[in-house]
Each structure stands twice: as C-alpha cells, then as structure tokens.
Design a protein around this motif. Structure first.
Motif, short mmCIF file in Angstrom:
data_model
loop_
_atom_site.label_atom_id
_atom_site.label_comp_id
_atom_site.label_asym_id
_atom_site.label_seq_id
_atom_site.Cartn_x
_atom_site.Cartn_y
_atom_site.Cartn_z
N TYR A 1 -3.45 -0.47 1.87
CA TYR A 1 -2.97 0.50 0.88
C TYR A 1 -2.88 -0.07 -0.54
CZ TYR A 1 -1.61 2.74 5.23
OH TYR A 1 -1.62 3.28 6.49
N SER B 1 -1.79 6.35 -2.24
CA SER B 1 -0.92 5.46 -1.46
C SER B 1 0.39 5.17 -2.17
CB SER B 1 -1.64 4.13 -1.19
OG SER B 1 -2.84 4.32 -0.49
N LYS C 1 7.96 3.29 -1.29
CA LYS C 1 8.98 3.39 -0.24
C LYS C 1 9.11 2.06 0.50
CE LYS C 1 10.62 6.59 3.31
NZ LYS C 1 11.15 5.57 4.23
N GLU D 1 3.29 6.73 -2.89
CA GLU D 1 4.59 6.98 -2.27
C GLU D 1 4.86 6.01 -1.12
OE1 GLU D 1 7.24 10.73 -0.56
OE2 GLU D 1 5.13 11.02 -1.15
N ARG D 2 3.86 5.75 -0.29
CA ARG D 2 4.02 4.83 0.83
C ARG D 2 4.37 3.43 0.32
NH1 ARG D 2 1.83 4.19 6.15
NH2 ARG D 2 0.76 6.19 5.94
N LEU E 1 0.74 -4.36 3.70
CA LEU E 1 0.16 -3.18 3.05
C LEU E 1 -1.30 -3.39 2.66
CD1 LEU E 1 3.10 -2.27 0.63
CD2 LEU E 1 2.50 -1.07 2.73
#
Length: 209
Positions: free
Chosen positions: A20, A39, A45, A41-42, A17
């Motif tokens: 992000y 970023s 998740k 929610e990404r 990541l």
C-alpha cells in the motif's frame, strides 16, 4: 529525531504496508512515506492504531502545486507520535480533476486542514462534512496558492457607501509595476530618484543666492 527509531519504523511500515506504500525514506532526520490516494485511509489508520507506530496526532495537512507534473498536486500529512516522540510525513499525489478521501472520520482536526487545502489549492476531499472556503471570501474566484493564479487576483472588493454594501470589481492597478535595480544605496544611482529632484532644485537656488 532518533535516526535509529525512524529507521526501525520505516522497516516496520515496509513490512506491514508494503502493498500500500512506496518504500519509506529517512532523509535529513525525517521519515517520509508515499502512498497512492486509494490507500490513504488504510495507511493513516495503521499509523494511528498500530502499537509500534502510535502516530495519534495529526499536526497538519497542506497542499503542494507542481504544474509541470501530470499529477499536479501533492497532499502532505504530518503526524506526531507523542508516545514515541517521532514524526512522519505522508504524501499522496492527485491530479487536477482527482479527489482525496477526507480523514475527518479518523482525526477531527482534519476538517479545518482540508478546508484550507480546498480553499487555497482547489483539491477536493470526498465525504468531508462541511467543505467550504476557510480563508477567502465566499465570492472569491480561483484558488490563490496555485502557481498559475495571478498575483493581483481576479477581482477586488470594496464597500460602496452609496449602495451600502460590499461590491466586487475587476482588479485595477493604481500604478505600473516598478522595476528594481537592487543597487547598493551607497553607490549612488545614475538617474534621479523620485523626490530627489527637490533637493537638486534647492541646490541650484543656493548657488544663485
């Protein structure tokens, strides 16, 4: 916490990541990650679904107020991996006029936590299915955990027996603020404390008898 396991998760997140999140940090046996709000929610998740992370439980969402910062608030997410017995803290910054996407689609428990943050800090969550106050009354003004919120509040409520309903009134202090000298009670005060004048009067009467 397993320091080595946290370090491995931090490296994994930095690799997967990196675009992000900011670099994860392991400090005092805790793993903290910062991410831009767009970023969020990404990242959450990924933390939930990735086989190396498996942070399947959202423990808490809370707000923090930093009035001196341009991005005044932080929203802090605490997640737990029951599978790996690890915890992670995720922070996002948001200004006073900004908003944070709701995580209710990923975690049902987010609904209550986000309502609490909205109620106490005034941080808005987009796409929340029922964003209402949770701990204060419906007619409450302001957000009581903001650092500029007055200690006395703005209004007080009471039941009016004549009107047979609850009424709101401006706050009225029943006494002035007290000053405390924090002196040890064993040293004795140089002034008469409220109530002590009665003992002094009794002593004078005893001397005259």
């Amino acid at each position: 916490m397993d320091q080595q396991a946290l370090t491995e998760i931090a490296r994994h997140l930095d690799s997967a990541l990196g675009d992000y999140i900011q670099s994860p940090e392991v400090l005092h046996g805790e793993l903290t990650v910062r991410a831009p709000v767009e970023s969020l929610e990404r990242v959450i998740k990924f933390l939930r679904d990735d086989s190396s992370c498996r942070f399947e439980m959202l423990i808490d969402i809370c707000g923090v107020d930093y009035p001196e910062r341009s991005t005044r608030f932080e929203v802090v997410y605490h997640l737990l991996s029951v599978s790996n017995n690890l915890r992670i803290r995720l922070k996002v910054a948001v200004d006073e006029e900004g908003a944070v996407p709701s995580m209710t689609a990923l975690f049902n428990t987010a609904g209550w936590f986000e309502r609490e943050v909205w109620d106490l800090y005034g941080i808005y969550f987009t796409n929340h299915p029922d964003l209402r106050r949770l701990l204060t009354d419906y007619g409450f003004e302001g957000h009581p955990l903001r650092k500029d919120f007055p200690l006395t509040g703005y209004v007080e409520l009471r039941y009016d027996d004549e009107q047979k309903r609850v009424v709101y009134e401006p706050v009225k202090l029943t006494q002035d603020f007290r000053s405390f000298d924090f002196m040890s009670p064993w040293e004795g005060a140089e002034y008469i404390l409220p109530g002590d004048e009665k003992a002094e009067d009794a002593g004078r009467k005893g001397e005259g008898s």
